[in-house]
Design a protein around this motif. Sequence first.
Motif, short mmCIF file in Angstrom:
data_model
loop_
_atom_site.label_atom_id
_atom_site.label_comp_id
_atom_site.label_asym_id
_atom_site.label_seq_id
_atom_site.Cartn_x
_atom_site.Cartn_y
_atom_site.Cartn_z
N VAL A 186 -7.54 6.67 -6.95
CA VAL A 186 -7.60 6.13 -5.59
C VAL A 186 -8.81 5.22 -5.42
N THR A 187 -9.95 5.64 -5.94
CA THR A 187 -11.20 4.90 -5.72
C THR A 187 -11.18 3.52 -6.36
N LEU A 188 -10.75 3.43 -7.61
CA LEU A 188 -10.78 2.14 -8.31
C LEU A 188 -9.97 1.05 -7.61
N PRO A 189 -8.71 1.33 -7.18
CA PRO A 189 -7.98 0.29 -6.44
C PRO A 189 -8.69 -0.12 -5.14
N LEU A 190 -9.32 0.85 -4.47
CA LEU A 190 -10.02 0.51 -3.23
C LEU A 190 -11.23 -0.38 -3.50
N LEU A 191 -11.98 -0.08 -4.56
CA LEU A 191 -13.14 -0.92 -4.91
C LEU A 191 -12.69 -2.32 -5.33
N ILE A 192 -11.60 -2.37 -6.11
CA ILE A 192 -11.06 -3.68 -6.50
C ILE A 192 -10.60 -4.46 -5.26
N GLY A 248 0.82 -1.21 0.00
CA GLY A 248 0.00 0.00 0.00
C GLY A 248 0.85 1.26 0.00
N LEU A 249 1.93 1.24 0.79
CA LEU A 249 2.85 2.38 0.80
C LEU A 249 3.49 2.57 -0.58
N ALA A 250 3.93 1.46 -1.18
CA ALA A 250 4.59 1.54 -2.49
C ALA A 250 3.63 2.06 -3.56
N PHE A 251 2.39 1.55 -3.56
CA PHE A 251 1.41 2.00 -4.54
C PHE A 251 1.15 3.50 -4.42
N SER A 252 0.93 3.95 -3.19
CA SER A 252 0.59 5.36 -3.00
C SER A 252 1.78 6.27 -3.29
N TYR A 253 3.01 5.82 -2.99
CA TYR A 253 4.17 6.69 -3.20
C TYR A 253 4.60 6.73 -4.67
N ALA A 260 -11.53 8.15 -0.30
CA ALA A 260 -10.74 8.60 -1.45
C ALA A 260 -10.82 10.11 -1.61
N ALA A 261 -11.99 10.68 -1.34
CA ALA A 261 -12.15 12.13 -1.47
C ALA A 261 -11.30 12.88 -0.44
N PHE A 262 -11.10 12.27 0.74
CA PHE A 262 -10.33 12.92 1.79
C PHE A 262 -8.84 12.95 1.49
#
Length: 260
Positions: A217-223, A119-124, A203-205
Amino acid sequence: MSQTQKDMTVFEHIGELQKRLMFVVVFFLLAVVASFFLAEPLIKYLQHADEAKEMTMNAFRVTDPLKIYMEMIMFIAVIMTSPVILYQVWSFVSPGLYDKERKVTLSYIPVSVLLFLGGLAFSYFILFPYVVSFMMRLSGDLDIQQVIGINEYFQFLFQITIPFGLLFQLPVVMLFLTRLGIITPMMMAKARKAAYFVLLVIAAFITPPDIVSHMMVTLPLLILYEISIGISRIGYKKYLQAEQQMEIERVQEELNQRKG
């Protein structure tokens, strides 16, 4: 279940918990010492990464460099200590679990750590560069000269990356709760709309107010949520099998007692 654990008094449970907390504290202090040597090169790397190398970092307060240095030390130390914390939590609760539950839940620890780092790697590496680029473009469009504070830059970096590390724990958490019989994949599927709404709000925050970054952000979270449902289905089958096996063992034990 462990008979010894079941016979322990409240004070013995408290004593056991204190021992495990002390072990975690000692390991955390050792991790802090090791982090002193890792924090400086990591801070320099983040300052000279592609998304930051065009910026001039400024300290608006005398204490800002020290604050960033200490925050990075704590951040590294917590990551290094997290497997130990998870193992101590597992060790404390595992005597109250059945043997199969004990083995399964132990395997969640390395998976949980890997998902957090993922998760850290994806976001960074994916999200953070786009967000920074968007902010810089917006500043240019509005004819605003940005003066970047080192403290604000790293606070923003932590704000983007750490929530993703935690959100990537979703599959492990759902599988753990399913194996304990607390939730079922049917419950998760039924709550899909509500879960999607919550993930959209999250995701909005943590993204700037544009549709592209929001969808990134939203699509990875839904997946991730759909993956959690799939994993939960697997865990639920194993939970039902374990319950069936325990029922068979209970019946056999009753029959043996009657014969005896």
